[in-house]
Design a protein around this motif. Structure first.
Motif, PDB file in Angstrom:
ATOM      1  N   ILE A 111      10.967  -9.217  10.897  1.00  0.00           N
ATOM      2  CA  ILE A 111      10.866 -10.678  10.888  1.00  0.00           C
ATOM      3  C   ILE A 111      11.393 -11.248  12.201  1.00  0.00           C
ATOM      4  O   ILE A 111      10.775 -12.114  12.830  1.00  0.00           O
ATOM      5  CB  ILE A 111      11.643 -11.270   9.696  1.00  0.00           C
ATOM      6  N   ALA A 112      12.557 -10.773  12.629  1.00  0.00           N
ATOM      7  CA  ALA A 112      13.155 -11.272  13.868  1.00  0.00           C
ATOM      8  C   ALA A 112      12.288 -10.940  15.077  1.00  0.00           C
ATOM      9  O   ALA A 112      12.153 -11.751  16.002  1.00  0.00           O
ATOM     10  CB  ALA A 112      14.558 -10.689  14.044  1.00  0.00           C
ATOM     11  N   GLN A 113      11.680  -9.756  15.086  1.00  0.00           N
ATOM     12  CA  GLN A 113      10.780  -9.394  16.191  1.00  0.00           C
ATOM     13  C   GLN A 113       9.562 -10.318  16.235  1.00  0.00           C
ATOM     14  O   GLN A 113       9.148 -10.776  17.310  1.00  0.00           O
ATOM     15  CB  GLN A 113      10.313  -7.945  16.029  1.00  0.00           C
ATOM     16  N   ALA A 114       8.989 -10.590  15.073  1.00  0.00           N
ATOM     17  CA  ALA A 114       7.826 -11.479  15.024  1.00  0.00           C
ATOM     18  C   ALA A 114       8.189 -12.888  15.477  1.00  0.00           C
ATOM     19  O   ALA A 114       7.414 -13.554  16.184  1.00  0.00           O
ATOM     20  CB  ALA A 114       7.249 -11.501  13.607  1.00  0.00           C
ATOM     21  N   ASN A 115       9.368 -13.362  15.090  1.00  0.00           N
ATOM     22  CA  ASN A 115       9.805 -14.693  15.536  1.00  0.00           C
ATOM     23  C   ASN A 115      10.000 -14.733  17.045  1.00  0.00           C
ATOM     24  O   ASN A 115       9.740 -15.756  17.694  1.00  0.00           O
ATOM     25  CB  ASN A 115      11.101 -15.079  14.819  1.00  0.00           C
ATOM     26  N   THR A 116      10.461 -13.634  17.624  1.00  0.00           N
ATOM     27  CA  THR A 116      10.612 -13.577  19.079  1.00  0.00           C
ATOM     28  C   THR A 116       9.260 -13.685  19.773  1.00  0.00           C
ATOM     29  O   THR A 116       9.102 -14.421  20.748  1.00  0.00           O
ATOM     30  CB  THR A 116      11.311 -12.268  19.485  1.00  0.00           C
TER      31      THR A 116
END
Length: 481
Positions: free
Chosen positions: A70-75
């Motif tokens: 999730i955090a990677q996609a938000n980045t």
């Protein structure tokens, strides 16, 4: 050219603790590396298989891995703000114009006509002050924090499975010691009953021994209950239902104490512990938000353009004289907002101060954790030596008391006291053995669990490497060292 600067403070990693040890007088010469699969040093194949099951099936670990994604996609979503937004549209409508009062827009002068319009629009907000890049930096740091939290979950899971297995072995050892004492007491009871039948001792002595046997048996249900609950815990940690069979049982003899034990300097510990690294990543994320808040107070520039073709019929699109285009630029500066943006900058600065304090707390807590475990290990060794000596002495005391009772030299109270001392010494020895193993596991966990040495790379390492690669692929980053 417009993105040449980035306002706000560049992040600098906090300095490592200069201490040479974890308590007064301790000096650690050098750090030793920790293997990624540190639990293999306990030399228990059953434990190795159980931890592999936990890694494959534990839902908490799976949730932590999803949080990293999730955090990677938000980045990546935040990084898209650096690029223009292109949109294409097609509009078709038919309309009637009241020619008695209005002029028609139709080239043929008809009051009823159709309009077909196809166009492409481009919108771009240049990152003049670097605010977008600061937001990207913050998102990257949050992705790193999630990656380290995932590693902390991994280390905690493996340690919890090992600790649960050791506790199961401890309970089995305590049950075995209690049953061993019951056997000894039962044998003594038979001797006393025989002596009573022969008139050598009084009945109260026999009843006293019967009471001692019953009291020892009373300990078993509680220990067996704890053992069953421990098995349920192992099932939970490895992603099983309590009704599923856990394919392993543990005895204290199943484990070997690792030698030598690992050690790390405090300066190395802050790079090894996932919780400290996560706190540093959170600090970096908060620091980047200051730059984003400052950029939000400066003039904002927006560029737009669109081009296309409009005609009464589809076949007429993109023919001569049907094209249109537009270029526009806009610069805006907030003149008055009652101090809202200024206060948001102050809030970002205060959040960074909070993150600094939380980082320092994580470092101090990590060093305290290691110091506590080292002290516990030293105490465990002394306690185990004392417990082994006490058990041997208590066992000898029972033998002497039984021999003296057989000869009628001492009262039954001496035997009862010796039996109670033997039970306490046996349980203490088992618990001391388990405590030393458990504190050894705690030391591996406190020193970071060797997550950086696991092969193949875990998703956390993949996340960190991917984050760095993305920075290099799209733009030259600001100085984050």
């Amino acid at each position: 050219m417009l993105s040449a600067c980035a306002v706000g403070p560049d992040f600098k990693s906090p300095e490592a603790p200069p201490a040479a040890g974890y308590f007064p007088g301790q000096v650690i010469r050098e750090s030793t590396d920790i293997p990624g699969n540190w639990w293999e040093r306990l030399a228990s194949p059953q434990l190795n298989r159980l931890i592999d099951d936990g890694i494959a099936h534990n839902s908490g670990l799976q949730a932590a891995e999803a949080a990293v994604r999730i955090a990677q996609a938000n980045t990546l979503a935040q990084r898209a703000s650096l690029f223009p937004v292109f949109s294409a549209s097609f509009d078709s409508n038919r309309q009637q114009v009241p020619t008695a009062t209005l002029d028609t827009n139709s080239a043929s002068g008809k009051s009823i006509y159709s309009v077909q319009t196809a166009q492409v629009s481009v919108a771009f907000v240049p990152d003049v002050w670097g605010g977008t890049r600061r937001l990207i930096e913050s998102a990257e740091a949050q992705a790193e924090a999630q990656a380290f939290q995932r590693e902390a979950t991994f280390v905690t899971l493996s340690a919890n499975i090992a600790l649960a297995a050791i506790q199961e072995a401890s309970l089995r050892g305590q049950i075995a010691a209690t049953r061993r004492l019951i056997d000894i007491q039962t044998q003594s009871l038979k001797v006393l009953q025989l002596q009573n039948e022969r008139g050598h001792i009084a009945l109260p002595d026999v009843v006293a021994q019967e009471t001692a046997v019953a009291q020892a048996k009373l300990l078993l249900p509680s220990l067996e209950k704890q053992l069953d609950q421990q098995r349920n815990l192992l099932a939970f940690l490895t992603g099983r239902l309590p009704s599923d069979l856990v394919p392993a049982t543990f005895q204290l003899a199943s484990f070997r104490l690792p030698r030598p034990l690992p050690s790390s300097l405090p300066a190395d510990l802050v790079r090894q512990r996932p919780d400290v690294r996560a706190a540093e990543a959170n600090l970096r994320a908060a620091n980047a938000q200051i730059g984003a808040a400052i950029a939000n107070r400066l003039p904002q520039i927006a560029l737009t353009a669109n081009t296309g073709s409009s005609a009464e019929k589809l076949a007429g699109l993109f023919t001569p004289h049907t094209a249109f285009w537009m270029l526009a630029g806009n610069a805006a500066q907030i003149v008055f907002d009652a101090g809202a943006r200024e206060q948001k900058q102050r809030a970002a600065e205060a959040a960074t101060e909070e993150a600094v304090a939380l980082y320092r707390t994580a470092v101090l807590a990590g060093c305290q954790n290691v110091a506590d475990v080292l002290r516990a290990l030293a105490a465990d060794e002394r306690a185990l030596s004392a417990a082994i000596a006490a058990e041997r002495s208590a066992s000898r005391s029972i033998e002497l008391a039984r021999a003296q009772i057989d000869r009628g030299q001492v009262s039954i109270s001496v035997l009862l006291t010796a039996q109670q001392a033997y039970l306490q010494a046996s349980l203490a020895r088992v618990q001391a053995q388990a405590a030393r193993l458990a504190d050894t596991v705690a030391l591996f966990q406190a020193l970071g669990g060797g997550w950086w040495n696991r092969l193949p790379a875990t998703s956390a390492n993949d996340a960190l490497n991917e984050t760095r690669a993305m920075r290099e692929r799209f733009f030259e980053p600001v100085n984050l060292q």
